[in-house]
Design a protein around this motif. Structure first.
Motif, PDB file in Angstrom:
ATOM      1  N   THR A   1       0.835  -1.188   0.000  1.00 18.21           N
ATOM      2  CA  THR A   1       0.000   0.000   0.000  1.00 18.21           C
ATOM      3  C   THR A   1       0.878   1.247   0.000  1.00 18.21           C
ATOM      4  N   PRO A   2       0.601   2.237  -0.864  1.00 16.79           N
ATOM      5  CA  PRO A   2       1.371   3.485  -0.853  1.00 16.79           C
ATOM      6  C   PRO A   2       0.776   4.513   0.108  1.00 16.79           C
ATOM      7  N   SER A   3       1.581   5.520   0.439  1.00 14.56           N
ATOM      8  CA  SER A   3       1.112   6.665   1.228  1.00 14.56           C
ATOM      9  C   SER A   3       0.003   7.395   0.483  1.00 14.56           C
ATOM     10  N   ASN A   4      -0.832   8.085   1.241  1.00 17.41           N
ATOM     11  CA  ASN A   4      -1.877   8.916   0.638  1.00 17.41           C
ATOM     12  C   ASN A   4      -1.372  10.291   0.227  1.00 17.41           C
ATOM     13  N   MET A   5      -0.198  10.686   0.685  1.00 22.60           N
ATOM     14  CA  MET A   5       0.437  11.954   0.310  1.00 22.60           C
ATOM     15  C   MET A   5      -0.396  13.170   0.746  1.00 22.60           C
ATOM     16  N   LEU A   6      -0.534  13.322   2.050  1.00 20.62           N
ATOM     17  CA  LEU A   6      -1.166  14.481   2.660  1.00 20.62           C
ATOM     18  C   LEU A   6      -0.589  15.750   2.023  1.00 20.62           C
ATOM     19  N   PRO A   7      -1.387  16.769   1.730  1.00 16.49           N
ATOM     20  CA  PRO A   7      -0.867  17.963   1.060  1.00 16.49           C
ATOM     21  C   PRO A   7       0.250  18.649   1.847  1.00 16.49           C
ATOM     22  N   LEU A   8       1.298  19.030   1.143  1.00 18.67           N
ATOM     23  CA  LEU A   8       2.381  19.788   1.761  1.00 18.67           C
ATOM     24  C   LEU A   8       1.808  21.084   2.319  1.00 18.67           C
ATOM     25  N   GLY A   9       2.361  21.544   3.422  1.00 24.31           N
ATOM     26  CA  GLY A   9       1.862  22.750   4.078  1.00 24.31           C
ATOM     27  C   GLY A   9       0.809  22.474   5.135  1.00 24.31           C
ATOM     28  N   THR A  10       0.293  21.242   5.186  1.00 28.01           N
ATOM     29  CA  THR A  10      -0.704  20.882   6.197  1.00 28.01           C
ATOM     30  C   THR A  10      -0.110  21.084   7.586  1.00 28.01           C
ATOM     31  N   LYS A  11      -0.888  21.668   8.486  1.00 30.09           N
ATOM     32  CA  LYS A  11      -0.441  21.832   9.872  1.00 30.09           C
ATOM     33  C   LYS A  11      -0.505  20.478  10.571  1.00 30.09           C
ATOM     34  N   ALA A  12       0.503  20.202  11.393  1.00 35.39           N
ATOM     35  CA  ALA A  12       0.578  18.920  12.108  1.00 35.39           C
ATOM     36  C   ALA A  12      -0.644  18.725  12.994  1.00 35.39           C
ATOM     37  N   PRO A  13      -1.386  17.649  12.780  1.00 33.58           N
ATOM     38  CA  PRO A  13      -2.500  17.355  13.685  1.00 33.58           C
ATOM     39  C   PRO A  13      -1.969  17.036  15.088  1.00 33.58           C
ATOM     40  N   ASP A  14      -2.632  17.567  16.087  1.00 33.38           N
ATOM     41  CA  ASP A  14      -2.218  17.312  17.464  1.00 33.38           C
ATOM     42  C   ASP A  14      -2.713  15.934  17.898  1.00 33.38           C
ATOM     43  N   PHE A  15      -2.142  15.440  18.963  1.00 32.91           N
ATOM     44  CA  PHE A  15      -2.559  14.159  19.527  1.00 32.91           C
ATOM     45  C   PHE A  15      -2.171  14.126  20.994  1.00 32.91           C
TER      46      PHE A  15
ATOM     47  N   SER B   1       1.950   9.734  28.629  1.00 34.16           N
ATOM     48  CA  SER B   1       1.282  10.051  27.374  1.00 34.16           C
ATOM     49  C   SER B   1       1.987  11.261  26.785  1.00 34.16           C
ATOM     50  N   TYR B   2       1.924  11.387  25.466  1.00 34.19           N
ATOM     51  CA  TYR B   2       2.614  12.464  24.780  1.00 34.19           C
ATOM     52  C   TYR B   2       1.675  13.166  23.816  1.00 34.19           C
ATOM     53  N   THR B   3       1.868  14.493  23.703  1.00 33.43           N
ATOM     54  CA  THR B   3       1.173  15.294  22.710  1.00 33.43           C
ATOM     55  C   THR B   3       2.170  15.634  21.607  1.00 33.43           C
ATOM     56  N   TYR B   4       1.669  16.218  20.548  1.00 34.25           N
ATOM     57  CA  TYR B   4       2.579  16.672  19.489  1.00 34.25           C
ATOM     58  C   TYR B   4       3.600  17.652  20.072  1.00 34.25           C
ATOM     59  N   ASN B   5       3.144  18.599  20.895  1.00 32.52           N
ATOM     60  CA  ASN B   5       4.059  19.590  21.466  1.00 32.52           C
ATOM     61  C   ASN B   5       5.120  18.962  22.360  1.00 32.52           C
ATOM     62  N   ASP B   6       4.801  17.845  23.007  1.00 32.94           N
ATOM     63  CA  ASP B   6       5.783  17.155  23.845  1.00 32.94           C
ATOM     64  C   ASP B   6       6.936  16.585  23.023  1.00 32.94           C
ATOM     65  N   VAL B   7       6.657  16.149  21.812  1.00 35.32           N
ATOM     66  CA  VAL B   7       7.685  15.492  20.985  1.00 35.32           C
ATOM     67  C   VAL B   7       8.295  16.437  19.958  1.00 35.32           C
ATOM     68  N   LYS B   8       7.716  17.621  19.838  1.00 36.03           N
ATOM     69  CA  LYS B   8       8.147  18.594  18.834  1.00 36.03           C
ATOM     70  C   LYS B   8       9.611  18.984  19.038  1.00 36.03           C
ATOM     71  N   GLY B   9      10.346  19.055  17.926  1.00 39.22           N
ATOM     72  CA  GLY B   9      11.731  19.497  17.973  1.00 39.22           C
ATOM     73  C   GLY B   9      11.834  20.981  17.696  1.00 39.22           C
ATOM     74  N   THR B  10      12.954  21.587  18.058  1.00 39.60           N
ATOM     75  CA  THR B  10      13.143  23.015  17.841  1.00 39.60           C
ATOM     76  C   THR B  10      13.272  23.359  16.360  1.00 39.60           C
ATOM     77  N   LYS B  11      13.733  22.399  15.550  1.00 32.69           N
ATOM     78  CA  LYS B  11      13.916  22.662  14.118  1.00 32.69           C
ATOM     79  C   LYS B  11      12.921  21.922  13.238  1.00 32.69           C
ATOM     80  N   GLY B  12      12.272  20.902  13.773  1.00 33.96           N
ATOM     81  CA  GLY B  12      11.300  20.135  13.007  1.00 33.96           C
ATOM     82  C   GLY B  12      10.904  18.883  13.754  1.00 33.96           C
ATOM     83  N   THR B  13       9.912  18.181  13.200  1.00 36.89           N
ATOM     84  CA  THR B  13       9.383  17.006  13.881  1.00 36.89           C
ATOM     85  C   THR B  13       9.063  15.913  12.870  1.00 36.89           C
TER      86      THR B  13
END
Length: 184
Positions: free
Chosen positions: A4-18, A28-40
């Motif tokens: 199965t291939p990726s669905n290729m979410l549109p570039l520029g999409t904001k990271a969904p939180d969790f 438990s972790y949220t997106y902000n908990d795992v977020k890096g200073t330069k990227g994620t």
């Protein structure tokens, strides 16, 4: 194994939180908990997929190489554990230990997060910049089980390097390929 291939979410999409429980840490972790200073880097993996097993050593090396450079890393499993008990949280913890995964390996029991990311396969990779905008979704590299191409992580490494060195990202990205997510 369904290829199965990726669905290729549109570039520029904001990271969904969790907010999801980690199977290899008592938290438990949220997106902000795992977020890096330069990227994620958010990736969807599972324990039993031969595509994941084929690349897991390189995935762990990429995490180790880039976390020290400001890239946050998290893995999520969204598979139905009733029909695929080998992907249950206790087995995820074992898989993390066996493969020296020391970044959060989260369990998406409701599958809502996989749907929010439009994840389709394992492995499926999503790279967000420091503004939480999607800049890469695609394959690790051209290696697949049985194709004799060595695992290098070249595509994902190149994408991460574009973030770190402020280069323009190539929007021509190859989808990841793997086993389909096991939906309920």
């Amino acid at each position: 194994m369904a290829r199965t291939p990726s669905n290729m979410l549109p570039l520029g999409t904001k990271a969904p939180d969790f907010k999801l429980p980690a199977t290899n840490f008592n938290d438990s972790y949220t997106y902000n908990d795992v977020k890096g200073t330069k990227g994620t880097l958010v990736m969807f993996i599972c324990n039993h997929c031969p595509y994941v097993v084929h690349v897991i050593d390189e995935v762990v090396m990429i995490a180790n190489d880039y976390r020290v450079q400001g890239i946050g890393v998290v893995a999520i499993s969204s598979n139905d554990v009733v029909n695929y008990p080998q992907d249950a949280p206790d087995k995820m913890a074992d898989f993390a230990l066996e493969n020296r995964i020391d970044f959060p390996y989260l369990y998406d029991e409701t599958q809502e997060i996989a749907k929010a990311y439009d994840a389709a396969c394992t492995p499926d990779f999503y790279l967000f910049d420091n503004r939480d905008q999607l800049v890469y979704r695609g394959q690790l590299d051209d290696s697949r089980p049985g194709n004799s191409i060595p695992v290098s992580g070249s595509d994902l490494r190149a994408a991460i390097d574009t973030i770190l060195y402020n280069r323009k990202i190539d929007e021509d990205q190859k989808p990841s390929m793997g086993c389909n997510i096991k939906w309920k």
